[in-house]
Design an enzyme around this catalytic site. Sequence first.
Site: not given
Length: 131
Positions: A40-41, A98, A106-107, A111, A113
């Site tokens: 994760d960035i 999420n 958000e994306v 995905h 996490h």
Amino acid sequence: MTSKPGNAAYDPTNIFARILRGELPCKKVYEDDHVLAFEDIRPLLPVHVLVIPKGAYVGMNDFTATASGDEIAALYRAVGEVARLKGVADSGYRIIVNNGVDGHQEVPHLHVHVLGGRKVGRMVGVQPAAD
Ligand code: AMP
């Protein structure tokens, strides 16, 4: 990356689609035929990796409805593999997906996490209902 019938809402310009096409860089942790995992960035914990299917899935709704058994199994196997590769399989970790507006996604590409590297507490980010 493949498109699936009934998945019209998928936005192929989302940032993870661009990573999958190699248009944007990522710090790869793991990859197989169905899955890519990368750092994760903006890590929230010492270990914070995102595990994504290579297929064009917005979230859990279309993934669970239309992904193949192989794709679904691959995503879960990859989570375990990432935990081993990042050294948290024994110490413990949390996985979070999420999903949608209320889930604060958000994306718009599914995905998972993978969070760990220290104790994460009892539960995350759930505010008491206002009413
Ligand atoms: P979510 O709120 O569950 O949709 O989480 C999106 C996650 O994607 C956040 O933790 C971001 O830090 C992460 N993220 C956004 N852009 C990138 C990127 N280019 N590379 C890696 N992680 C990213």
